[in-house]
Scaffold this motif. Structure first.
Motif, short mmCIF file in Angstrom:
data_model
loop_
_atom_site.label_atom_id
_atom_site.label_comp_id
_atom_site.label_asym_id
_atom_site.label_seq_id
_atom_site.Cartn_x
_atom_site.Cartn_y
_atom_site.Cartn_z
N THR A 45 -7.70 42.44 27.69
CA THR A 45 -8.48 41.25 28.05
C THR A 45 -9.78 41.18 27.27
OG1 THR A 45 -7.55 41.31 30.27
CG2 THR A 45 -9.54 39.98 29.94
N VAL A 46 -10.06 40.03 26.72
CA VAL A 46 -11.28 39.82 25.95
C VAL A 46 -12.39 39.33 26.86
CG1 VAL A 46 -10.67 37.45 25.35
CG2 VAL A 46 -12.24 38.74 23.87
N SER A 47 -13.62 39.77 26.59
CA SER A 47 -14.78 39.24 27.33
C SER A 47 -14.89 37.75 27.04
CB SER A 47 -16.06 39.95 26.90
OG SER A 47 -15.99 41.33 27.18
N PRO A 48 -15.09 36.91 28.05
CA PRO A 48 -15.04 35.46 27.85
C PRO A 48 -16.21 34.92 27.02
CG PRO A 48 -15.75 35.98 30.08
CD PRO A 48 -15.34 37.27 29.46
N TYR A 49 -15.91 33.96 26.19
CA TYR A 49 -16.95 33.22 25.46
C TYR A 49 -16.39 31.85 25.12
CZ TYR A 49 -14.33 35.26 21.49
OH TYR A 49 -13.35 35.68 20.62
N ARG A 50 -17.29 30.90 24.89
CA ARG A 50 -16.89 29.51 24.67
C ARG A 50 -16.28 29.34 23.29
NH1 ARG A 50 -19.61 24.85 22.54
NH2 ARG A 50 -18.69 22.92 23.34
N VAL A 51 -15.10 28.74 23.22
CA VAL A 51 -14.44 28.47 21.95
C VAL A 51 -13.97 27.01 21.93
CG1 VAL A 51 -12.55 29.06 20.38
CG2 VAL A 51 -13.67 30.86 21.72
N VAL A 52 -14.33 26.32 20.86
CA VAL A 52 -13.84 24.97 20.61
C VAL A 52 -12.60 25.09 19.74
CG1 VAL A 52 -14.33 22.75 19.54
CG2 VAL A 52 -16.16 23.99 20.74
N GLN A 53 -11.48 24.55 20.20
CA GLN A 53 -10.25 24.62 19.41
C GLN A 53 -10.31 23.55 18.33
OE1 GLN A 53 -6.60 25.01 21.56
NE2 GLN A 53 -5.33 24.56 19.78
N LYS A 54 -10.50 24.02 17.10
CA LYS A 54 -10.68 23.09 15.98
C LYS A 54 -10.41 23.82 14.68
CE LYS A 54 -14.01 19.64 14.33
NZ LYS A 54 -15.34 19.01 14.58
N ASP A 55 -9.76 23.16 13.76
CA ASP A 55 -9.50 23.71 12.43
C ASP A 55 -10.78 23.63 11.61
OD1 ASP A 55 -8.58 24.00 9.66
OD2 ASP A 55 -6.56 23.70 10.47
N ALA A 56 -11.09 24.70 10.88
CA ALA A 56 -12.29 24.71 10.05
C ALA A 56 -12.28 23.61 9.01
CB ALA A 56 -12.44 26.08 9.37
N ARG A 57 -11.10 23.13 8.64
CA ARG A 57 -11.00 22.04 7.68
C ARG A 57 -11.54 20.73 8.25
NH1 ARG A 57 -4.74 23.05 6.21
NH2 ARG A 57 -4.78 23.42 8.47
N ASP A 58 -11.66 20.67 9.57
CA ASP A 58 -12.14 19.46 10.23
C ASP A 58 -13.60 19.57 10.67
OD1 ASP A 58 -9.57 18.33 10.00
OD2 ASP A 58 -8.92 19.35 11.83
N PHE A 59 -14.31 20.56 10.17
CA PHE A 59 -15.70 20.82 10.53
C PHE A 59 -16.58 19.64 10.11
CE2 PHE A 59 -19.82 22.81 10.58
CZ PHE A 59 -19.72 23.88 11.46
N THR A 60 -17.46 19.21 11.01
CA THR A 60 -18.38 18.11 10.70
C THR A 60 -19.82 18.53 11.02
OG1 THR A 60 -18.40 17.06 12.88
CG2 THR A 60 -16.57 16.50 11.39
N VAL A 61 -20.75 17.71 10.60
CA VAL A 61 -22.16 17.99 10.85
C VAL A 61 -22.46 18.04 12.34
CG1 VAL A 61 -22.91 15.59 10.76
CG2 VAL A 61 -24.50 17.42 10.06
N GLU A 62 -21.66 17.33 13.15
CA GLU A 62 -21.87 17.34 14.60
C GLU A 62 -21.67 18.73 15.19
OE1 GLU A 62 -22.94 14.87 16.68
OE2 GLU A 62 -23.39 13.90 14.76
N ASP A 63 -20.85 19.54 14.54
CA ASP A 63 -20.62 20.90 15.02
C ASP A 63 -21.85 21.79 14.87
OD1 ASP A 63 -17.79 20.69 15.78
OD2 ASP A 63 -17.43 20.43 13.63
N LEU A 64 -22.83 21.33 14.09
CA LEU A 64 -24.04 22.12 13.85
C LEU A 64 -25.20 21.72 14.76
CD1 LEU A 64 -24.05 22.28 9.94
CD2 LEU A 64 -23.44 24.10 11.54
N LYS A 65 -24.97 20.81 15.65
CA LYS A 65 -26.06 20.33 16.52
C LYS A 65 -26.63 21.48 17.35
CE LYS A 65 -27.18 16.64 19.80
NZ LYS A 65 -26.66 15.49 20.57
N GLY A 66 -27.91 21.76 17.18
CA GLY A 66 -28.59 22.80 17.93
C GLY A 66 -28.29 24.22 17.48
N ILE A 67 -27.58 24.37 16.36
CA ILE A 67 -27.15 25.70 15.90
C ILE A 67 -28.22 26.33 14.99
CG2 ILE A 67 -25.43 26.95 14.54
CD1 ILE A 67 -24.44 26.07 17.28
N HIS A 68 -28.52 27.60 15.23
CA HIS A 68 -29.47 28.34 14.38
C HIS A 68 -28.77 28.95 13.17
CE1 HIS A 68 -32.61 31.18 13.15
NE2 HIS A 68 -31.68 32.09 13.10
N GLY A 69 -27.56 29.48 13.39
CA GLY A 69 -26.87 30.15 12.30
C GLY A 69 -25.36 30.08 12.47
N VAL A 70 -24.65 30.08 11.34
CA VAL A 70 -23.18 30.09 11.33
C VAL A 70 -22.70 31.41 10.74
CG1 VAL A 70 -21.10 29.10 10.29
CG2 VAL A 70 -22.88 27.59 11.21
#
Length: 343
Positions: A45-70
């Protein structure tokens, strides 16, 4: 440090399943982005964390909202894939890595790329550093180098990306990989009482415990690096540069003196085809290199890798014994990236 929002692409893989919970424990707010392909490939069992199911090919600027680092982990980690060309497999991963990096540049977001020491490919016997020549031997390694070259072109006074060239990773993860050298050797020793080498074992490799990898990414997140160029840093420790045969002998000793065999002389030991590598020809692996980690100490002065191979192997053995690893589970194709993708 606490409160920074970090986005991890490929968050549900072998590395991400350790890095994400570790950063959360350290006080970061973590969001993962993943296709979900390996979501159910769980050893425990993995420790829970939030994951958005999305292909990296579909990455948009909206995915960076409020993000400090990738932290960019998403990619393909095996060679080869049947009849598919290297270009068909790896060109998309290069394209989306650099697309995400460009978006980070536009939003002032730190971009940290999971590169690989396999880029060095074929060393000359000396300890290789980040300024030396590289001779990638596989499409996977060439892909890592191409992404680094793309990041070099993107870097300027407003964008200071970091590429961590990871040594060969080993250690326990919820989404386990038994297709990487130390993990495979330990799994073999515990379940079949023998270790089978797909080469003569004379090739050198740098190795790094997955727990140190998580800490290295934290060090990169916290780094104040702001130079107008890509920062490339090898991740590992000097005494973890070892020959494959010496690693096998170490694992054999830690598991009660199991036999070490060569696949070339014992082909019946790999009925499932999990050990054989098309990269190894006539028992010789041309991928051999030793790596220097002096630059890591310079740029991440508060960081060092804590685990040598011996202590990491002991922890891995203890963890797999606690999980009651047996031959059926060890050979489960979910824990072998090429086989899982082929299925």
């Amino acid at each position: 440090m606490s409160g920074k929002r970090i986005l991890i692409t490929g968050a549900e893989g072998y590395l991400g399943s350790i890095i994400a919970p570790f950063l959360i424990e350290c006080g970061y707010e973590v969001t993962g982005l993943d296709t979900g392909f390996f979501r159910d490939a769980l050893l425990y069992t993995v420790s829970p964390y939030r994951v958005v199911q999305k292909d990296a090919r579909d990455f948009t600027v909206e995915d960076l909202k409020g993000i400090h680092g990738v932290i960019h982990l998403a990619g393909i980690s095996n060679d080869p894939f049947g009849d598919l060309t290297a270009e068909a497999i790896y060109d998309p991963t290069r394209e989306y890595a650099l697309h995400i990096a460009k978006l980070c540049k536009g939003k002032g977001v730190r971009f940290i790329f999971a590169s690989s020491c396999s880029i060095y490919g074929k060393g000359t016997g000396v300890f290789l550093d980040e300024s030396g020549e590289v001779h990638p031997q596989t499409p996977y390694s060439k892909n890592k180098l191409e992404i680094e070259e793309g990041l070099k072109r993107l870097a300027d006074q407003h964008f200071s990306p970091i590429a961590l060239r990871l040594s060969t990773v080993f250690g326990l993860s919820p989404r386990m990989r038994f297709d990487i050298v130390i993990n495979m050797f330990v799994g073999m020793a515990l379940t079949s009482r023998e270790i089978v080498l797909n080469s003569d074992g004379l090739a050198w490799r740098p190795n790094v415990d997955i727990r140190d990898v998580a800490r290295a990414f934290q060090a990169a997140v916290e780094s104040e690096y702001s130079e107008p160029e890509l920062l490339i840093v090898n991740i590992g420790r000097d005494d973890n540069n070892l020959k494959i045969r010496d690693i096998a002998d170490l694992v054999a000793g830690e598991t009660g003196g199991v036999a070490v065999k060569l696949l070339k002389e014992n082909p019946e030991s790999d009925k499932e085809g999990l050990v054989k590598s098309q990269v190894v020809q006539d028992g010789v692996d041309t991928r051999t290199y030793r790596v220097s980690f002096a630059k890591m100490k310079k740029w991440f002065p508060g960081f060092k890798c804590l685990y040598d191979v011996e202590s990491g192997v002991r922890d891995l053995i203890a963890g797999l014994r606690e999980l009651k690893l047996d031959a059926k589970l060890f050979k489960d194709r979910r824990f072998y990236r090429l086989q899982k993708i082929e299925d």
